[in-house]
Write an enzyme that holds these catalytic residues in place. Sequence first.
Site, PDB file in Angstrom:
ATOM      1  N   GLU A 132      80.339 -72.170-104.199  1.00 19.71           N
ATOM      2  CA  GLU A 132      79.471 -73.086-104.516  1.00 19.71           C
ATOM      3  C   GLU A 132      78.108 -72.276-105.763  1.00 19.71           C
ATOM      4  O   GLU A 132      78.451 -73.258-106.740  1.00 19.71           O
ATOM      5  CB  GLU A 132      78.691 -73.728-103.907  1.00 19.71           C
ATOM      6  CG  GLU A 132      79.246 -74.915-102.323  1.00 19.71           C
ATOM      7  CD  GLU A 132      80.227 -75.879-103.913  1.00 19.71           C
ATOM      8  OE1 GLU A 132      79.079 -75.918-104.889  1.00 19.71           O
ATOM      9  OE2 GLU A 132      80.674 -76.073-102.829  1.00 19.71           O
TER      10      GLU A 132
ATOM     11  N   SER B 170      61.632-104.641 -44.540  1.00 16.15           N
ATOM     12  CA  SER B 170      60.360-103.832 -43.263  1.00 16.15           C
ATOM     13  C   SER B 170      59.946-102.858 -43.977  1.00 16.15           C
ATOM     14  O   SER B 170      59.636-101.864 -43.393  1.00 16.15           O
ATOM     15  CB  SER B 170      61.621-103.555 -42.280  1.00 16.15           C
ATOM     16  OG  SER B 170      61.676-104.641 -40.866  1.00 16.15           O
TER      17      SER B 170
END
Length: 847
Positions: free
Chosen positions: A86, A464
């Site tokens: 680049e 319960s």
Amino acid sequence: MKWFKRIIIALFSLALLGIAAIAAAYFYVLPELPDVNTLKTVKLQTPLRVYSSDGKLISQFGEKRRIPVAFDDVPPQLINAVLDTEDARFFEHHGIDPIGITRAAFILLTTGKKSQGASTITQQVARGFFLTREKTYIRKIKEIFLAIKIEKALSKEEILELYLNRSFLGNRAYGVGAAAQVYYGKELEQLTLPEMAMIAGLPQAPSAANPIRNPERATNRRNWVLSRMLEKNNITQAQYAAATQAPVTAKYHGAEINLYAPYISEMARDYLVDKSGEEEAYTGGYNIYTSIDSRLQIYAQEALRDNVYAYDERHGYRGRTKVLWTDTPLDTDSIIARLKKTNAFQGMVPAAVLSVDELSAQVLTSEGEEIKIEWPGLNWARKFITNKRQGKAPKTATQILTPGEQVWVRNNGEFWQLSQIPKVSSAIVSLDPHDGAIRTLVGGFSFHTSQYNRVTQAKRQLGSNIKPFIYTAAMEKGYTLATLINNAPINKPDTRQGTAWRPKNSPDRYTGPTRLKMGLAQSINVMAVRAIRYASLDTAIETLIRFGFDPADLPKNESVALGSPSVTPLQVVTAFSVFANGGYKVEPYFIERIEDAYGDVIEKSNPTLACTPTPAAIIEETSEVDPFASMADELQAEPATPQPISLCGNSDSRYAPQIISEQTAFLITDALKSVIWGGGNWSKGTGWNGTAWRASRVVKRHDIAGKTGTTNESRDTWFSGFNPSLATTVWVGFDDHSQELGRTSWNANGAKDQISAAEAGAKTAGPAWNEFMKNALAGQPEVPSSPPDGIVSVRIDLATGKLSRKTDHTSKFEYFISGTEPTEFAPQAEEESNDIFIDESPEDLFQ
């Protein structure tokens, strides 16, 4: 000379014009140039990540995949590959490259095409952060001036770091860190040279040169990058030759999810969205660390899944999902193509039945694998009729399957078996009882089919499971573990519901006066109702509210004693944690901390601690427990060893309120251990089981306590329990509350220890709790049961609950809060006494 002077003047004039043009251009675009100093504090858009407490990635939210990396963490060869491709003179220029601009200008003048932009990496950073990609002269001018300003504001390393993290590299990957993960499933330092070159070649054409979509073009681009590296002497000829011959290995890798826990990740996502807004939550790069323990979470998910499969299979096989052919079999490719229309589900894969023998079947899966399912993987599949009825146990495979059917199969860890998608639901949640940290949370069997989180959203009748809290209220009013309560039918109804409510036991058996501990361990209904009458309904409701239950969910009638309130599993496990931690109500939490994109902690939990806050100047002390003065020395057994006060925290700590005494918590816990371990002497014929006796055989620890829970017609089943370090609640039921869990008949093909008859808390929810706690506590030493200060232990007569001088099977040592122990001795066999139990009214004792 005259012509030379004219040339000099012309060049000088052109230079002046150029400078003037540049100045004019600068001042023209100056008002539109952004402040490049914002790059110093730029916030890269990174996804939200959710982790377990031990750093396992649970989930990731957000469109862009980005893993920010520091410049020093990028491999030098990857930097070389990027720069050689680049901007080879990146560390030499000051933002713009005159040579590159001259080359681009020459091509433009000679061809008339803008084929080369001559953009440096700094210019690309300027464009990426502040400009668009349109090819216009004014954009190029802005880009040049911004690049120069960026070079003055940032170092070269900072500019390159922004470029490496900002660039779009295809497949929703932004930056080299994300690209390494998306294409290769690796960290940057794990990349090979050809893989680095592949990534370095992506910024200019992330779609066209994508190695997944276009491997041929991507290979050409990679090899060109490698040639540039060779040209710049950053790799050798041998490295170049080897790298250009390397095959393309890129394939799509999703986010590296280490722990699949969708219900908790959705809770974390909701929290941050509510706090910060959706856009900020998804792009701000936040990392949420939850309180989930990855090891325990896996155990919880496996326990819930296995238990749901077990329930579903014992109720029978509902048959094929569809018919692929009847007379003429399809070819293999056609079968696979049809099977692929159905996705795999929770470990189950679609399969076609190819052939059926007497005791086996051959199937073809959607992956093209032929599997032989032997008889152990088929024999469970008796016909489903209703939730209460099943057909006869099959004797051959042909009674179950027919060639051409599409079915589900799964590997159960031992062998392949026929399967089906369960219809029942379940939830499991675990807390650290000392600070409320949620260690596991599974909100359902499948998040894919239902995002409904049953741990936090589903309010179901408690059954319960409520009884320990009812007995807590009664014990605070004066009951003890040895108090006798009449286990007899109740003929004095509660009319608050508008009808005569006469509770019955399940099963419908009555044994007369029974000690409270046994009544809780065996979940005797009429005893719980008498206990609430003794404490008073208002007192019982106030006690339930203290434990964290919502007053709006508590009906004002005695049905509360048997679990008519509808509550969430998270409320239940929080309430049971009170017994585990010595009486403190901790606040459950699931987020330990939140970090921003830079790793700074922006929010941290400050949990409530189950302990006594004490200044540093106070020294931990213990005190002696006085023996019961009126008793002979031989009656005092295992005198309670006083424990130090639990001290913890610092000046910034928050402390959980103590809602019941440490002594009451200890006594209820002791009774809840009897739910699992029972009592009595089996060799003398006095032994008895608690409702959760199966837990003793599976978990095989004496530091566990728990309680079963079943509602009318078995619509909801529960098991809640704990040891000193972990409290867990399991719920099983149908999302459609009108459906009963039903019952199963004995399966002749089943194991000797198979579950049958009516579904209930011990049989339906209990197995998941047992499996989970067995694995969760494996390797941890048992925590000895040490009574707190203020607890005494005396020998009582089992029949009357009074003091006993006997040392045989008719007596045992029982714990009492000092001052509540019995003071009278049990009568001898020839003596008679009617005053041996406590109840709400004398005339109702034996009716």
